[in-house]
Design an enzyme around this catalytic site. Structure first.
Site, mmCIF file in Angstrom:
data_model
loop_
_atom_site.group_PDB
_atom_site.id
_atom_site.type_symbol
_atom_site.label_atom_id
_atom_site.label_comp_id
_atom_site.label_asym_id
_atom_site.label_seq_id
_atom_site.Cartn_x
_atom_site.Cartn_y
_atom_site.Cartn_z
ATOM 1 N N ARG A 40 22.556 41.469 30.764
ATOM 2 C CA ARG A 40 21.717 40.998 31.528
ATOM 3 C C ARG A 40 23.534 42.041 33.126
ATOM 4 O O ARG A 40 22.509 42.331 33.270
ATOM 5 C CB ARG A 40 21.824 40.344 31.700
ATOM 6 C CG ARG A 40 20.958 38.259 31.010
ATOM 7 C CD ARG A 40 21.113 37.315 31.451
ATOM 8 N NE ARG A 40 20.241 36.575 30.499
ATOM 9 C CZ ARG A 40 20.615 35.105 30.811
ATOM 10 N NH1 ARG A 40 21.743 34.292 31.220
ATOM 11 N NH2 ARG A 40 19.649 34.770 29.627
ATOM 12 N N THR B 279 25.256 37.748 28.560
ATOM 13 C CA THR B 279 25.705 37.964 29.428
ATOM 14 C C THR B 279 25.962 39.165 29.973
ATOM 15 O O THR B 279 25.887 39.918 31.314
ATOM 16 C CB THR B 279 27.364 36.967 29.964
ATOM 17 O OG1 THR B 279 26.588 35.792 29.643
ATOM 18 C CG2 THR B 279 27.524 37.303 31.301
ATOM 19 N N SER C 2 35.611 49.980 42.391
ATOM 20 C CA SER C 2 34.700 48.651 41.708
ATOM 21 C C SER C 2 35.672 47.606 41.537
ATOM 22 O O SER C 2 36.969 47.095 41.130
ATOM 23 C CB SER C 2 33.998 48.937 39.986
ATOM 24 O OG SER C 2 33.303 47.236 39.618
ATOM 25 N N GLY C 3 34.651 46.130 41.608
ATOM 26 C CA GLY C 3 35.921 45.105 41.812
ATOM 27 C C GLY C 3 36.058 44.217 40.334
ATOM 28 O O GLY C 3 36.361 42.580 40.495
ATOM 29 N N ASN D 180 43.354 59.116 27.403
ATOM 30 C CA ASN D 180 42.149 59.336 28.328
ATOM 31 C C ASN D 180 42.222 58.241 29.533
ATOM 32 O O ASN D 180 43.119 57.047 28.708
ATOM 33 C CB ASN D 180 40.483 58.183 27.585
ATOM 34 C CG ASN D 180 39.787 58.145 29.103
ATOM 35 O OD1 ASN D 180 39.481 58.945 29.957
ATOM 36 N ND2 ASN D 180 39.185 56.738 28.330
ATOM 37 N N GLY D 181 42.732 58.552 31.000
ATOM 38 C CA GLY D 181 43.293 57.332 31.658
ATOM 39 C C GLY D 181 43.592 58.462 32.762
ATOM 40 O O GLY D 181 43.890 59.325 32.282
ATOM 41 N N LEU E 232 36.579 64.872 31.626
ATOM 42 C CA LEU E 232 35.868 65.049 32.667
ATOM 43 C C LEU E 232 37.599 65.609 33.905
ATOM 44 O O LEU E 232 37.684 64.607 33.536
ATOM 45 C CB LEU E 232 35.223 63.529 32.932
ATOM 46 C CG LEU E 232 34.988 63.164 33.954
ATOM 47 C CD1 LEU E 232 33.433 63.955 35.089
ATOM 48 C CD2 LEU E 232 34.360 61.503 34.952
ATOM 49 N N CYS F 24 37.690 60.255 30.290
ATOM 50 C CA CYS F 24 37.395 61.189 29.631
ATOM 51 C C CYS F 24 37.078 60.707 28.400
ATOM 52 O O CYS F 24 36.784 59.433 27.375
ATOM 53 C CB CYS F 24 38.507 62.299 28.698
ATOM 54 S SG CYS F 24 39.228 62.752 30.398
#
Length: 551
Positions: free
Chosen positions: A338, A335, A361-362, A76-77, A51, A2
């Protein structure tokens, strides 16, 4: 995911600048929004962009409870141990929203104990109207973002999930006003003064990588005592994924075909079946042309039986997205930018083409488990351990930032099991020699821990390290080469002196040029360029390290 936003000491109350600033984080919470001003505190405004992930409208914020009507929370979290806290301390919850635990914990234990009792990835701002206090805190690794604007001269404080929600206010502040990321693992206490202004009372670091746990563990210690180091590693990683399945929205996984995302996906798929989720897990891969990541991800998806989505992107997509990515990231690190482009494009696809909202995700595995290729050059096991701690301390400025901003740009919520506090506490506490690369293989301990699980084919479990921005590119042409050609077309290199770290290449000068348009003078957002350690290279790409094995 959020968006939170608040200002204190705004003696004029709501004005057009405040509303415009609050509107800049709409992408973090498209489902609902609210701005509140307490008549008893006219200089305080609290805003929330929602959200909806858990508990529908009952989870709307700013949150107040009947028991504590003068306490207001924006958060948030996720708080993974909210039910454990309820059972342990008999908290009388009024909602089914996890963040309610913050209010009960604060009133029972105070702020210092509250932040230490939370197993969470969250940031929050809690206002105690009776005590005239403001409390701000951020999770241990900075998984959730937070910025602070402080104008001591005018007694003004602003907090927001992203800097773009405060930069407009800074332009109206005094010259000494500071806008900066709020540090992970810290909390602050502020006083609201009688004249409407605020002042900072106390700052405290309650966590840093390698510290012991202070909360009641999700996995009972008695269970872990029966396991060896490999069994414990596998068990805690699965537990990290299990607790992050907390969601009323559809769950999916980023899948690059590398070790980290593949392990997380395999565990999520297995747990989804155990929890009998009413849908198949969607997986998402992205690449250019004959990208090695697309090939590897396809193998994993077929092995796991996921609903797999492949996204092809080209130079035109990069050209169109580049400047937008820098704006959302709020950094000029080479980095990070990209690697963010493909993740940004993939998030865009998920938002527009699917109904997945929560994405695993990792991120964090390379920092925790010494996954970067340059760890092979560490002079000792202890040096490798110290580098892991450094990377984890700064991950909120680089890979963690990339993961949050590219997904939040399209109103997705990210889940990162490798940054779980229980898992990292265990992994960083193992013998440092076990965590070193073994026989030229990074993350050997992690791979070995899952070797007998049957989760992944050996070709994936033992796949060589592939940097994300390299793995998504065509075998024939790297992503950074494509970016360089785009920049050459649109940017004329001119000598410019900036504050802070200096750009030295045309690419880095362009990134800084675009960054300064939206965030002028905020060199503190990027204190240094991310570069591999112990090796002499002029570019951060893994392709320039001698150990690079990708073809």
């Amino acid at each position: 995911m959020c968006g939170i936003w608040a200002v204190f000491g705004a003696v004029d109350g709501v004005n057009l600048t405040c509303i415009k600033c609050f509107a800049t984080i709409t992408h973090r919470g498209p489902d609902a929004w609210r701005v509140e001003q307490d008549a008893r505190e006219p200089g305080a405004l609290l805003g929330f962009r929602r959200l909806a992930i858990v508990d529908g409208l009952h989870g709307m914020q700013p949150m107040r409870l009947h028991r504590y009507p003068r306490t207001t929370l924006i958060c948030n979290g996720e708080i993974f141990n909210w039910k454990l806290l309820q059972n342990q301390y008999d908290f009388p919850y009024e909602t089914n929203c996890d963040v309610e635990a913050v209010i009960h914990s604060y009133h029972n234990f105070g702020i210092a104990e509250t932040v230490r009792k939370l197993d969470a990835e969250c940031v929050f701002c809690l206002v105690d109207g009776e005590q005239k206090k403001i409390y701000i805190a951020r999770d241990p690794y900075g998984v959730r973002p937070l910025f602070r604007l402080y104008d001591e001269e005018n007694g003004f404080l602003g907090v927001c999930s992203e800097a773009k929600g405060l930069i407009g206010l800074k332009q109206n502040a005094s010259e000494k006003a500071t806008l900066e990321p709020f540090p992970p693992g810290h909390f602050q206490i502020w006083s609201m003064l009688s004249d409407g202004k605020v002042k900072l009372d106390h700052t405290e670091q309650y966590f840093k990588p390698g510290m012991s746990l202070a909360f009641k563990p999700y996995v009972p210690e008695t269970d872990l005592l029966k396991m060896n180091v490999y069994e414990k590693t596998a068990h805690l990683l699965e537990a990290a994924c299990r607790k992050r399945l907390m969601s009323d929205r559809r769950v999916g996984c980023f899948l690059s075909g590398g070790l980290d995302s593949s392990l997380v996906t395999a565990l999520v798929v297995r747990l989804a079946k155990e929890h009998k989720l009413p849908y198949n897990i969607q997986t998402f891969a992205i690449g250019m042309g004959d990208s090695p990541d697309l090939v590897a991800a396809r193998i994993v998806a077929e092995h796991l039986g996921t609903e797999h989505h492949e996204v092809q992107f080209d130079e035109n997509d990069v050209r169109e997205a580049l400047d937008k990515v820098i704006y959302h990231l709020e950094t000029f690190d080479i980095t990070t930018i990209r690697a963010s482009i493909p993740m940004y494009l993939l998030s865009k696809y998920i938002k527009e083409k699917t109904d997945t909202t929560v994405v695993f995700s990792g991120e964090g595995a390379d920092e925790v488990a010494q996954g970067y290729i340059y760890f092979r050059d560490a002079p000792s096991a202890e040096a490798g351990h110290e580098e892991s701690l450094r990377l984890l301390s700064d991950i909120y400025l680089y890979d963690g930032l990339r993961a949050d901003r590219t997904t939040s740009a399209f109103s997705l919520e990210l889940r990162v099991p490798f940054l779980d506090i229980e898992f990292t506490h265990h992994y960083l506490g193992t013998d440092s020699k076990l965590r070193q690369p073994q026989d030229g293989v990074e993350k050997h301990l992690l791979r070995s821990s899952l070797a007998k699980s049957g989760l992944l084919p050996d070709s994936i479990l033992w796949r060589h390290k592939e940097a994300f921005s390299d793995g998504v590119a065509s075998v024939k042409k790297s992503l950074f080469t494509t970016i360089a050609e785009i920049i050459e077309d649109r940017y004329k290199d001119e000598p410019t002196k900036y504050k802070g770290v200096q750009p030295t290449t045309v690419e880095s000068k362009y990134y800084r040029h675009v960054f300064e348009k939206s965030f002028p003078g905020q060199d503190n957002f990027t204190p240094y360029y991310w570069m591999p350690k112990w090796v002499q290279v002029s570019d951060p790409s893994a392709r320039f390290i001698k150990h690079y094995a990708a073809k």
